[in-house]
Structures are given as C-alpha cells and as structure tokens.
Enzyme design. Sequence first.
Site, PDB file in Angstrom:
ATOM      1  CB  SER A 280      15.407 -10.771  -5.328  1.00  0.00           C
ATOM      2  OG  SER A 280      15.606 -11.454  -5.940  1.00  0.00           O
TER       3      SER A 280
ATOM      4  CG  ASN B  13      11.708  -8.899  -9.907  1.00  0.00           C
ATOM      5  OD1 ASN B  13      10.808  -9.112  -8.929  1.00  0.00           O
ATOM      6  ND2 ASN B  13      12.881  -9.211  -9.672  1.00  0.00           N
TER       7      ASN B  13
ATOM      8  CG  ASP C 272      21.305 -14.652  -3.008  1.00  0.00           C
ATOM      9  OD1 ASP C 272      21.633 -14.100  -4.346  1.00  0.00           O
ATOM     10  OD2 ASP C 272      19.641 -14.835  -2.997  1.00  0.00           O
TER      11      ASP C 272
ATOM     12  CG  HIS D  84      21.091 -10.999  -5.918  1.00  0.00           C
ATOM     13  ND1 HIS D  84      20.274 -12.350  -4.915  1.00  0.00           N
ATOM     14  CD2 HIS D  84      19.363 -10.374  -5.997  1.00  0.00           C
ATOM     15  CE1 HIS D  84      18.644 -12.077  -5.241  1.00  0.00           C
ATOM     16  NE2 HIS D  84      18.762 -11.138  -5.912  1.00  0.00           N
TER      17      HIS D  84
END
Length: 540
Positions: A450, A388, A268, A306
């Site tokens: 996520s 998404n 990530d 994130h």
Amino acid sequence: MRKMTGKHTGATHPGKTDHPTQRPIVRALLAFLAGALATLAVVAGVHASGRFNLPMGVGAPRAYEQASAADSSDDGGERAEVKGTLATTATAFAGEWILTIDSDRTVTVVLTASSDVVKFMNHLPSVGDWIEAKGLWIGPDRLEARRVRPDRYEANQIIARLKSGVVAETLAETYDMTVTGVLRSANIFLFYTDDDEDEEIRKLLNDKVNVEWAEVNWISRVPTGTPYRSWRWGEASSYESQHAFELVKLDPALAHYDGTGMVIAVLDTGVDVEHTALKASLLAGRDMISDTDTPNDIGPGLAWGHGTHVAGIVHRIAPESKILPIRVLDSQGRGNTFVLAYAIEYAVEQGADVINLSLGADCGSQVLSSAIQRAIAQGVVIVAAAGNSNTEVPQCPASMPGVIAVAAVDENKVRAEWSNYGVGWVDIAAPGVGITSTFPGGYASWSGTSMATPFVSGAAALAKQKKEASNGNVSVHHMLIACGEDIRAVNDKAIGPLLDVASAVGGQSAELEAPLPPLRGAYNLFLPTLANPGLDPRRC
C-alpha cells in the site's frame, strides 16, 4: 449516481433543542415540530445533492455496531452485527470463535446448533479470515450467533448489468427486489433483496432476455498480511528527507516536473482533510461510505490513517499535483466493489489523471473490471498494490489488464518478505518498508505494498505531466517500467524493475545488464501502441 428508493436506510436525524416552557404539552409539540422540520430539511438536502449521492446502504457498514434499544429482539436481547478477523483456530461449527474487531478489542462469537453457517459450505475458516456474525448480545463482547458467514460479499445485495432498453425498476419488481444504486455509464445496477442473494443471482443469470450478467457485491479491503498493523509514530523531518525518496531518484526528477496540472485520486479510507502538510493540495472529495462531502479519515479502526498515509507519499512524490480523496473503505479497511467501481467512475468524471488503489478486491468482479476498463480507455493511469501475502497468485485489481501492479522492496532494493510477486502480473517495485508519511494528527511509519503504490502513482503524475508538455506518444506505463532500475541481481522473485523517477521523466536510459521481458499487457488491450514501430518497448 442517482439516489433511488430502497428498503432500508438506517438514517437517523437529531432533533433541535427544546425551548424552555412552563407547559409540558407545549414543550412536547415544539419538540415534535422541530424534529419533523429537521427530518424534512435532511430529506430535502439528500434529494437536492445531485447525481453523486450514494444511497444509504450502498457503502460499507461500520465494522462494529452495537444495537440500540430499538433493535431489541422479541426474547429481550439486543440484536447486533459484528465483522472482524478470526483470531484463533476454528475447530468446529460450534463453540466459541474469537474475532478481532479493532486493534484493542475482540468479540467472542458463540455458535450453537441453531446458528446458520451454511455460507461456509462445510469449510472452516482460517485464522485471519474476515467473518460476519449476527445475533444477540449475551454479555460484554459476547455474541450468541444466529448467523455467521464469510465476510466476502455484502449480504442481500446483487449487481447486474442489464441489456439495452431494460427498465431496472420493472425488473426489480418482477424479482421482488429494490434498485438502490446505478452506474449509468455502463447500465449496471445494484439491487437489494430480502431473499438469499445466491438464489436471486441464479434467477437473473437465467434471464437471458433482460440481463447481461449478475454477481454478488464483493468486499474490497486494504491489503492484509504481515505488515498490516506494523506501524509507529514518526516525525515531519523523517517524512521529508527519508532514504526511500533517494532510492527512487526523486529530487533530480522534481527539478523538471512537479505534478503541476495533474490530479491524483486516492481511493482509500479517506484523508485527514485538516493535515497541515496536505490541506493545500486537497480537492473537494467524497465520502462514499458515510455519503457526505467530507472524505475524512475516521478512526479508530484497524486501517485508520491508511488513506492519509498513502496521500502523504503521493504529495511528496508529486508536490504540486492535486489530490482527490475518495473514501471507499471504512476505518477497518472494508468496502465493496460497487462502491469502488462507482468511485472510479466518479474520479474519472472529476478529471483524475491517475487513480491510486492501495487495496484489494475479488478477481471475479465484473463491475470492477468494467469500471477499470472504461477509466483506462479514457486515458487514466491506474496503479494498484500487489498485496502482502508473499504469493505469486495474481491479486486484483493489480493484475487486471492495463493496471500497473506494484511490489514492495526495502532500503537495500530487496523484495520485502511479505510482498507478492509473479511473472506476468507484477510490473514494478517501489519502497514499502518503514515508510514515514502523514497520519491523522501527525506522522507515522508504515509498511506494505500500500505504501509502495503511491510512489508509483506520484511518479505516474510526473510522467504524464512530461508526456502532455512534450506531446509525446510514449505511454506512461513505458516511461515508468522500461526506465526502471534492474534489480534482478538481488531478487530471485519477479517483482519488475525498481522505480527510477529521474530516468522516467528525464529520458535517461536505464542501465540494464540484460533485456527486460516485454511489459505485461501494456500494449495489448487498452493502451495505444507506440507510433514508431521500431522502438523497442524494453528500452527507456
């Protein structure tokens, strides 16, 4: 990965502080010597750092980079490169395009008749598309564009798998390229070219003697969409006790399994390595963007935090597991498929049991597909976000064979309006709306697939712990998906069952009103078949 020669590095090395002296010439010599010694030390460190040192230029560049004085052009302006999302509708390949560079910053890109826009193939971009622009600064946050292109792949980079016995450096010399990276386990190489990457790929594809396949270095990103920037500050108490963990029946599962002995790799934006809730669980990871041993979650940026947020969810689901943080995305959430594929290989070699991919990548990437296939073949569980965009179009890497694809639901077990869905590729759902988790410097609430993905990654670690403890022959895929809670009564789109951690690791049968469809790809390509041919894979 071995560091190999490249045409560009972009590296700078600070000199040491000058010692006071009364003679200017002595001061100058000392400064020169100190700078030379510092440079030699850094170079020596690079060459001594070992196999897992990414060459400069392989990682994703910064999303916003104002040129230094050394980048001045012949006509007196300063060269610059910016990357961002298109903020307003583009009506022509001339005029002004507004790019969102950061949460509080935009850049106006001025296109003229001389701007190179050939990579758009006469198709105007849409709002939200990622754009790369190179040109000259003509004012504060105003860029006169020399070249504008869709930011879908890295410019001047080519990935190719070579046939056995082919020497990459010899091939590179033939095509006037440079080798800048390698995945030795698959004989896959990253090349840099000064020429147009599309033309060079055509040349390589026609070389049937030396080349198996060739492709551009596609960009990978955190899933975009409605919840991308929807977050707010939270508190530690709401992180520990939020309803989402009750929704997946976590506490009964933790009474039996807690992730001990499991390693979960989080690929990530990095992790806040000093966060008090995470520090004790973090293994020494890798920053493959900046090429360092400290995979810190660096901001500011659209995707800052994130990775830390994802890691916090993993930690709460499997609190005694170890987290292997690998930074493959910059603070804007941008990376590329070569770095991602290399990170997967690295995670496997570091002993990862589960790999969490809360990101998206191009479905045509052969290097990514190859890395995922090799990881799964070695028993690693890979979990990825479905995305998404409120679409049933398969997304990657989530839809790749053997990967567990995760959709998002709200507190009522209803699909989030932005969550992707689809028969045949989405496997399971987990909470993904208003999830509170760790964030650099504290806690925050964020929404997205996520956030749903690490629920399943953590549960996969618990399931694998149980599987290894009991020497069971039931796959982790089966334990998670077949034991999930049927939520079709409240969802008209295919998102799979809701994660039920207690049933997955407790062996309790899920109460299903009707049989679930066969598990997607779970027993076809990579995963072992069940030893008992009479066992119905739809039952928990």
